[in-house]
Design an enzyme around this catalytic site. Structure first.
Site, short mmCIF file in Angstrom:
data_model
loop_
_atom_site.label_atom_id
_atom_site.label_comp_id
_atom_site.label_asym_id
_atom_site.label_seq_id
_atom_site.Cartn_x
_atom_site.Cartn_y
_atom_site.Cartn_z
N TYR A 144 0.84 -1.19 0.00
CA TYR A 144 0.00 0.00 0.00
C TYR A 144 0.87 1.24 0.00
O TYR A 144 1.81 1.34 0.80
CB TYR A 144 -0.91 0.00 1.24
N ASP A 239 9.22 2.86 0.24
CA ASP A 239 8.12 3.48 0.97
C ASP A 239 8.28 3.08 2.44
O ASP A 239 7.91 1.98 2.84
CB ASP A 239 6.78 3.01 0.41
N LYS A 267 3.37 8.78 9.12
CA LYS A 267 3.12 8.17 10.42
C LYS A 267 4.06 8.67 11.52
O LYS A 267 3.89 9.79 11.97
CB LYS A 267 3.09 6.65 10.27
#
Ligand SMILES: *Cc1c(COP(=O)(O)O)cnc(C)c1O
Length: 428
Positions: A144, A239, A267
């Site tokens: 993702y 990522d 995050k």
């Protein structure tokens, strides 16, 4: 019914918010019940609207690595807020956090801050395309990278075919530039490079995947991707929105000793405020506006509250690297405890784990990619999820998610969790 208030709030929310939530997984659809509404949180615990206390294994999907309402982060935000919350002009704190991030992460000279992981990944790909003058990218099934068009491509039947959009609204034109490969399948990636020679601008990957459970790269896989990118003039994008500042100061690059060309963050880097970032060596970053022609911008990018939270968080991690070891020890303890009770009750399972990430799959075989993760037993997972929630333990409401430990968790919390799993496993 223990979740009366949450269910009432959900009814109201659905009247004015699509599906009652601002991000789909929160709706608990995959476990077939109404979502739990949170009132507040402190340390390792969530306090919900029905007055229950939950031990939290999600940490807001990653950011709250030191627990909720961590004092240095809260203090930094409160202090900043009193001095104005947005200016749309440069501030000194942006350079301060950029310097710190660049010092913690290997191989990057410059970093640009944005407002989410999605934005970071979307911008990283644009930069890679601008830098290489190539349009195609390779992504891996089950990874993702946020919800921008290029990434919402599901696994097709063969990795060598063009991707097909898995969300209405993503055009075929966009989908055809995203090539799909299977995680841990280096041969598949090689084949894509051969079939699209001089057309692939970048590979984007979660170097340790956290969005189909926790999935580790096999020995040689990341090294192989690095070599293929270098040999073919493509950029390697790690990522690290999930893994950055969570698995080590320098993320997976540091952990595995592999240098990516562009790295994305989110995050943890925002300490719980909306922050993303992407970084690379100067030569690549100089292609970005206003230095170069690749356009990227944001009214609230580098927002002072967000930077204050992020700076406080990164400072804690930089000055106390023992946090990573403490988290790893707690996770290993939980891993051992869960294995023992699931074995005792003869529940078929596989557990993947690294650092502070762990996933429990009700699957018989090793879970190494999206296909093997999807082979897990869903009805068993649902019972597991509900049983734990009833006992005050909150894990992700989906069988394909990792758990994210936070350092506020005590060994007593872990024992409480293992005991709850023991009880739930006896009736699985
Ligand atoms: C969460 C996540 C994203 C998206 O970040 P948002 O802040 O939700 O947009 C991208 N990549 C990975 C690996 C993630 O875990």
């Amino acid at each position: 019914m223990i979740y009366k208030r949450s269910s009432e709030l959900f009814v109201e929310a659905q009247k004015v918010i699509p599906g009652g939530v601002n991000s789909p997984v929160r709706a608990f659809k995959s476990v077939g019940r109404d979502p739990v509404f949170v009132k507040e949180a402190k340390g390792a615990y969530l306090y919900d609207e029905d007055g229950r206390k939950l031990i939290d294994y999600i940490a807001s999907w990653g950011p709250m690595i030191l627990g909720h309402a961590h004092k240095p982060v809260v203090d930094a935000v409160v202090e900043k807020a009193q001095k104005g919350t947005s200016f749309g002009m440069p501030t000194a704190i942006e350079t301060e956090i950029a310097k710190l991030a660049v010092s913690m992460v290997p191989g990057i000279d410059k970093i640009r801050f944005v407002n989410s992981g999605t934005e970071a990944c979307m911008s990283a790909v644009r930069l890679a395309r601008g830098y290489t003058s190539r349009e195609k990218i390779i992504k891996f099934a089950g990874c993702y990278h946020g919800h921008s068009d290029s990434f919402l491509i599901q696994a097709g039947s063969g990795a060598v075919t063009f991707g097909s959009p898995n969300s209405p609204g993503v055009t075929q034109g966009t989908a055809k530039d995203t090539l799909l490969a299977d995680y841990n399948d280096l041969e598949g990636v090689k084949a894509l490079f051969e079939a699209n020679s001089n057309e692939i601008g970048a590979i984007i990957i979660e170097p340790i995947a956290g969005n189909m459970g926790c999935i580790l790269p096999k020995q040689g896989f990341l090294e192989g991707l690095r070599e293929l990118c270098t040999a073919n003039g493509a950029l390697l994008i790690f990522d690290e929105v999930m893994t950055g500042f969570r698995l080590a100061k320098g993320g997976v690059q540091e952990l595995k000793g592999i240098q990516a060309d562009i790295v994305t963050f989110g995050k943890v880097i925002g300490g719980g405020l909306p922050v993303g970032a992407f970084a690379a060596r100067s030569e690549i970053m100089s292609h970005l506006a206003p230095e170069g022609p690749v356009y990227q911008a944001g009214t609230l990018s580098g927002n002072p509250l967000a930077m204050a939270a992020g700076l406080a968080m990164l400072t804690e991690l930089n000055e106390h690297p023992e946090i990573f070891e403490s988290l790893e020890n707690k996770t290993a303890y939980l891993h051992k405890g869960i294995s023992e009770v699931l074995d005792k009750h003869k529940v078929t399972h596989t557990i993947n784990c690294i650092g502070s990430m762990i996933s429990v799959h009700f699957a018989p075989d090793a879970v190494v990619d999206f296909k093997s993760a999807a082979a897990g037993d869903n009805p068993t997972f649902k019972k597991f999820f509900h049983g734990l929630l009833e006992r005050g333990i909150y894990i992700a409401p989906s069988a394909y998610e990792s758990w994210f430990l936070n350092d506020a968790l005590s060994y007593e919390d872990l024992d409480t969790t293992i005991k709850a799993i023991d009880e739930v496993a006896s009736v699985l």
